[in-house]
Write a protein that holds these residues in place. Structure first.
Motif, PDB file in Angstrom:
ATOM      1  N   THR A  60       0.851  -1.178   0.000  1.00 18.10           N
ATOM      2  CA  THR A  60       0.000   0.000   0.000  1.00 18.10           C
ATOM      3  C   THR A  60       0.895   1.240   0.000  1.00 18.10           C
ATOM      4  O   THR A  60       1.791   1.348   0.842  1.00 18.10           O
ATOM      5  CB  THR A  60      -0.884  -0.009   1.260  1.00 18.10           C
ATOM      6  OG1 THR A  60      -1.629  -1.237   1.261  1.00 18.10           O
ATOM      7  CG2 THR A  60      -1.828   1.166   1.292  1.00 18.10           C
TER       8      THR A  60
ATOM      9  N   ARG B 252       4.113  13.744   3.804  1.00 21.00           N
ATOM     10  CA  ARG B 252       3.202  14.109   4.893  1.00 21.00           C
ATOM     11  C   ARG B 252       3.573  13.413   6.204  1.00 21.00           C
ATOM     12  O   ARG B 252       2.744  13.296   7.101  1.00 21.00           O
ATOM     13  CB  ARG B 252       1.768  13.733   4.513  1.00 21.00           C
ATOM     14  CG  ARG B 252       1.286  14.356   3.211  1.00 21.00           C
ATOM     15  CD  ARG B 252       1.124  15.865   3.320  1.00 21.00           C
ATOM     16  NE  ARG B 252       0.841  16.507   2.045  1.00 21.00           N
ATOM     17  CZ  ARG B 252      -0.373  16.720   1.557  1.00 21.00           C
ATOM     18  NH1 ARG B 252      -1.428  16.316   2.230  1.00 21.00           N
ATOM     19  NH2 ARG B 252      -0.538  17.318   0.402  1.00 21.00           N
TER      20      ARG B 252
ATOM     21  N   VAL C  23       1.614   6.805  10.889  1.00 23.71           N
ATOM     22  CA  VAL C  23       0.796   7.073   9.711  1.00 23.71           C
ATOM     23  C   VAL C  23      -0.023   5.827   9.398  1.00 23.71           C
ATOM     24  O   VAL C  23       0.439   4.707   9.595  1.00 23.71           O
ATOM     25  CB  VAL C  23       1.657   7.491   8.493  1.00 23.71           C
ATOM     26  CG1 VAL C  23       2.632   6.401   8.095  1.00 23.71           C
ATOM     27  CG2 VAL C  23       0.789   7.887   7.315  1.00 23.71           C
TER      28      VAL C  23
ATOM     29  N   ILE D  15      -2.717   4.258   6.323  1.00 18.37           N
ATOM     30  CA  ILE D  15      -3.135   4.458   4.926  1.00 18.37           C
ATOM     31  C   ILE D  15      -4.049   3.313   4.523  1.00 18.37           C
ATOM     32  O   ILE D  15      -3.801   2.157   4.889  1.00 18.37           O
ATOM     33  CB  ILE D  15      -1.914   4.421   3.961  1.00 18.37           C
ATOM     34  CG1 ILE D  15      -0.775   5.291   4.469  1.00 18.37           C
ATOM     35  CG2 ILE D  15      -2.332   4.804   2.547  1.00 18.37           C
ATOM     36  CD1 ILE D  15       0.314   4.514   5.167  1.00 18.37           C
ATOM     37  N   ILE D  16      -5.074   3.626   3.748  1.00 14.98           N
ATOM     38  CA  ILE D  16      -5.860   2.594   3.106  1.00 14.98           C
ATOM     39  C   ILE D  16      -5.953   2.925   1.623  1.00 14.98           C
ATOM     40  O   ILE D  16      -6.131   4.084   1.243  1.00 14.98           O
ATOM     41  CB  ILE D  16      -7.257   2.414   3.742  1.00 14.98           C
ATOM     42  CG1 ILE D  16      -7.921   1.147   3.196  1.00 14.98           C
ATOM     43  CG2 ILE D  16      -8.161   3.621   3.495  1.00 14.98           C
ATOM     44  CD1 ILE D  16      -9.079   0.639   4.043  1.00 14.98           C
ATOM     45  N   GLU D  17      -5.794   1.888   0.789  1.00 14.86           N
ATOM     46  CA  GLU D  17      -5.889   2.052  -0.653  1.00 14.86           C
ATOM     47  C   GLU D  17      -6.894   1.046  -1.190  1.00 14.86           C
ATOM     48  O   GLU D  17      -6.897  -0.113  -0.786  1.00 14.86           O
ATOM     49  CB  GLU D  17      -4.534   1.813  -1.333  1.00 14.86           C
ATOM     50  CG  GLU D  17      -4.584   2.003  -2.859  1.00 14.86           C
ATOM     51  CD  GLU D  17      -3.395   1.407  -3.592  1.00 14.86           C
ATOM     52  OE1 GLU D  17      -2.867   0.372  -3.157  1.00 14.86           O
ATOM     53  OE2 GLU D  17      -3.004   1.997  -4.620  1.00 14.86           O
TER      54      GLU D  17
ATOM     55  N   SER E 231      -5.170  13.296   3.991  1.00 14.76           N
ATOM     56  CA  SER E 231      -5.298  13.515   2.551  1.00 14.76           C
ATOM     57  C   SER E 231      -6.047  12.351   1.927  1.00 14.76           C
ATOM     58  O   SER E 231      -6.026  11.223   2.439  1.00 14.76           O
ATOM     59  CB  SER E 231      -3.920  13.666   1.892  1.00 14.76           C
ATOM     60  OG  SER E 231      -3.196  12.454   1.974  1.00 14.76           O
TER      61      SER E 231
ATOM     62  N   ILE F 265      -6.910   6.580  -2.243  1.00 14.64           N
ATOM     63  CA  ILE F 265      -5.992   6.406  -1.126  1.00 14.64           C
ATOM     64  C   ILE F 265      -6.377   7.405  -0.047  1.00 14.64           C
ATOM     65  O   ILE F 265      -6.533   8.582  -0.313  1.00 14.64           O
ATOM     66  CB  ILE F 265      -4.532   6.678  -1.548  1.00 14.64           C
ATOM     67  CG1 ILE F 265      -4.137   5.821  -2.741  1.00 14.64           C
ATOM     68  CG2 ILE F 265      -3.575   6.433  -0.374  1.00 14.64           C
ATOM     69  CD1 ILE F 265      -2.839   6.247  -3.401  1.00 14.64           C
TER      70      ILE F 265
ATOM     71  N   GLN G 204      -5.041   8.739   3.651  1.00 12.37           N
ATOM     72  CA  GLN G 204      -3.860   8.712   4.527  1.00 12.37           C
ATOM     73  C   GLN G 204      -4.060   9.700   5.663  1.00 12.37           C
ATOM     74  O   GLN G 204      -4.583  10.788   5.463  1.00 12.37           O
ATOM     75  CB  GLN G 204      -2.597   9.080   3.742  1.00 12.37           C
ATOM     76  CG  GLN G 204      -1.353   9.167   4.602  1.00 12.37           C
ATOM     77  CD  GLN G 204      -0.082   9.245   3.808  1.00 12.37           C
ATOM     78  OE1 GLN G 204       0.092   8.575   2.790  1.00 12.37           O
ATOM     79  NE2 GLN G 204       0.849  10.059   4.270  1.00 12.37           N
TER      80      GLN G 204
ATOM     81  N   THR H 136      -2.037  11.141   9.438  1.00  8.77           N
ATOM     82  CA  THR H 136      -1.019  11.097  10.483  1.00  8.77           C
ATOM     83  C   THR H 136      -1.615  11.494  11.826  1.00  8.77           C
ATOM     84  O   THR H 136      -0.892  11.671  12.802  1.00  8.77           O
ATOM     85  CB  THR H 136       0.160  12.038  10.152  1.00  8.77           C
ATOM     86  OG1 THR H 136      -0.350  13.361   9.974  1.00  8.77           O
ATOM     87  CG2 THR H 136       0.880  11.596   8.887  1.00  8.77           C
TER      88      THR H 136
ATOM     89  N   ARG I 149      -2.457  -0.116   5.723  1.00  8.17           N
ATOM     90  CA  ARG I 149      -1.064  -0.094   6.194  1.00  8.17           C
ATOM     91  C   ARG I 149      -0.940   0.782   7.430  1.00  8.17           C
ATOM     92  O   ARG I 149      -1.399   1.932   7.430  1.00  8.17           O
ATOM     93  CB  ARG I 149      -0.164   0.440   5.087  1.00  8.17           C
ATOM     94  CG  ARG I 149       1.331   0.367   5.373  1.00  8.17           C
ATOM     95  CD  ARG I 149       2.113   0.674   4.109  1.00  8.17           C
ATOM     96  NE  ARG I 149       3.550   0.614   4.312  1.00  8.17           N
ATOM     97  CZ  ARG I 149       4.440   0.799   3.349  1.00  8.17           C
ATOM     98  NH1 ARG I 149       4.028   1.041   2.114  1.00  8.17           N
ATOM     99  NH2 ARG I 149       5.724   0.737   3.616  1.00  8.17           N
TER     100      ARG I 149
END
Lengths: 247, 278
Positions: free
Chosen positions: A39, A45, B33, B35-37, B106, B115, B117, B119, B154
């Motif tokens: 991913t 950022r 951080v 994240i997912i996609e 974002s 995506i 994301q 933080t 992630r």
């Protein structure tokens, strides 16, 4: 204010001869574990310490070799990219390099103008007429210092139009672009700067259509793709360990 | 990694027979951080500016986060070729990146992928699931995806402990099986750094990539520990908002279980903020 973040360095090295034979890339990734794509992460950022860690691990575990395919993401106004390595080398991260220009009031106005132009699907000339912004004034804004702000009188009805478009989005079915162009009188109202009339027309129109029956849309599968049948399996999870290759 | 109370779903647990995880919040969460996609097929060749603007407004309403910036973005592939000192470009897709005012959150949208994301992760339901749900519903009504190809979640954790001056100081905190060479009786104390990637086949449809290892932290003159956990579904399935959210839920539970398997139980208690500290 935007900042330019330098792209991470990479280790490029010539692969041994046997590997050169293997990296004549197929059009599609190989199946199995070797085709797993991580991913992606936008590292610009994240904290500097984490960026350093990403870089450390990428240099050990994801060296980009010749003929590797990499996936990139970059901003339209950016002038640098960074890579997400594909297939043969493991995926690392997406990095979006920020534009080095400082965003100021003038660029806000220009961006709003351009966004409205795109959303409404009209020419610059139409928008100049609608907002009362002078053509020469608009083009001078790009050269202005980012510390100054445009005079309110020079912006004309731009912000009123932006508000009206917000209202239109909530009132019309589908895109504002299509709605505006569906009837000539709506385009004329826009060009004449009669934004209230435009919004009223949209509101009246939405009330009239609110009692229509619900529609269903068949989404189905893409015609040229077969859905794979995967049988469940009760095997326990298996583990594959890859160590970094030291030179 | 932080946790939250479970939400209703047909199956709400870790995949692959992994043990259920303790879902209490971590007071000292090392997560930096998340994240997912989601990668999919859709008939759209691009995402219109008004769609991006509408999605931004929907995110602002649903998440109460101020997404202020919409920036054009491009993605594609490039083949690196040293001999011709150039590269060949292919498959460029145009989309948008929607960001919060402070840049901590974002959303990146393309006609074939999204995506999310952050933080500033607090809870699964707030930080990832809610914006994901908004995006899926908006995309379902505009570009109408037909197939899902990959869903990846992630979590990147960076453990920071100023008392850990050497790699071996992480013994008793990080699971011994991960520390590996640090436990060697001859040279274990000499280990300065290590980077390892582990690929797990959770089941036929799901996998995980775990990257971990110690690294110097110049600012604290200590050794940090990275735990980068990427869990994903890689089988192709028909698109459905609830199905994608359900899969994402399962990936979250699986990540949590794997995370807890990577740290000692004592250290996990410490991260929860309990009185027992090493």
């Amino acid at each position: 204010m935007t900042m330019t973040i330098p792209t991470g360095s990479r280790i490029f090295h010539t692969p041994p001869r046997w590997r050169q034979d293997l990296v004549a890339l197929p059009d599609e990734p190989a199946s199995g574990v070797d085709s797993w794509e991580p991913t992606p992460v936008n590292v610009t950022r994240t904290t500097p310490a984490l960026r350093d860690l990403f870089e450390l691990f990428a240099s050990s575990l994801d060296p980009v070799t010749e003929l590797d395919r990499v996936r990139f993401v970059h901003s339209a106004d950016g002038d640098a990219t960074d890579f997400v390595a594909f297939s043969q080398a493991s995926v690392t991260f997406i990095q979006l390099k920020e534009s080095s220009s400082v965003v100021g009031a003038f660029s806000d106005v220009i961006q709003t103008f351009e966004r409205l132009q795109v959303e409404l699907g009209v020419t610059q000339r139409d928008l100049f007429r609608a907002t009362g912004i002078k053509h020469r004034t608009f083009h001078s804004w790009a050269k202005k210092s980012t510390d100054s702000r445009p005079r309110l009188s020079s912006v004309g009805q731009l912000w009123l139009l932006a508000d009206a478009v917000d209202d239109l989005r909530e009132s019309v079915e589908g895109s504002v672009n299509k709605w505006i162009h569906a009837k000539p009188d709506r385009l004329e109202m826009l060009r004449a700067g009669r934004f209230d009339d435009l919004v009223n027309a949209a509101v009246v129109g939405s009330r009239a259509g609110s009692l229509s029956a619900a529609r269903s849309t068949y989404t189905g599968l893409a015609p040229d793709v077969e859905l794979p049948v995967v049988k469940s399996d009760d095997r326990p999870a298996s583990v594959k360990v890859r160590q970094s290759a030291r030179p | 990694m932080t946790t939250n109370i479970s939400e209703s779903a047909p199956f709400d647990g870790p995949l692959g027979g992994l043990p259920p995880a303790d879902r209490r919040l971590l007071r000292y969460a090392p997560l930096e951080v998340a994240i997912i996609e989601v990668k999919f097929t859709s008939p759209a060749k691009e995402i219109a500016a008004d769609v991006a603007a509408h999605i931004r407004d929907a995110l602002n309403t649903a998440t109460e986060v101020d997404y202020t910036s919409i920036q054009p973005a491009t993605t594609g592939t490039v083949q690196v070729n040293f001999e011709i000192q150039g590269s060949s470009w292919a498959e460029q897709n145009h989309g948008w990146q929607i960001s919060s005012s402070d840049g901590s959150r974002s959303v990146t949208l393309f006609p074939d992928s999204l995506i999310v994301q952050t933080t500033e992760y607090s809870h699964w339901s707030v930080s990832i699931r809610t914006p994901l749900s908004v995006l899926l519903q908006e995309l379902a009504s505009t570009i109408k995806p037909s197939l899902i190809h990959r869903i990846g979640l992630r979590y990147v954790d960076r453990f920071v402990d100023p008392d850990c001056k050497t790699v071996s100081d992480w013994g008793g905190k990080i699971e011994a099986s991960l520390l590996g060479p640090v436990g060697n009786s001859i040279f274990g104390t000499m280990v300065q750094g290590a980077q390892q990637q582990i690929e797990l086949a959770v089941d036929n449809r799901h996998g995980a990539i775990l990257r971990h290892g110690p690294a110097q932290d110049a600012s604290t003159k200590s050794i940090n520990y990275l735990l980068d956990l990427d869990v994903f579904a890689h089988a192709t399935t028909p698109f459905g908002v609830d199905d994608v959210l359900g899969t994402a839920n399962n990936l979250n539970r699986t990540s949590l279980s794997l995370f807890q398997a990577c740290v000692s139980s004592d250290y996990f208690t410490t991260l929860q903020g309990e009185e027992n500290r090493l």
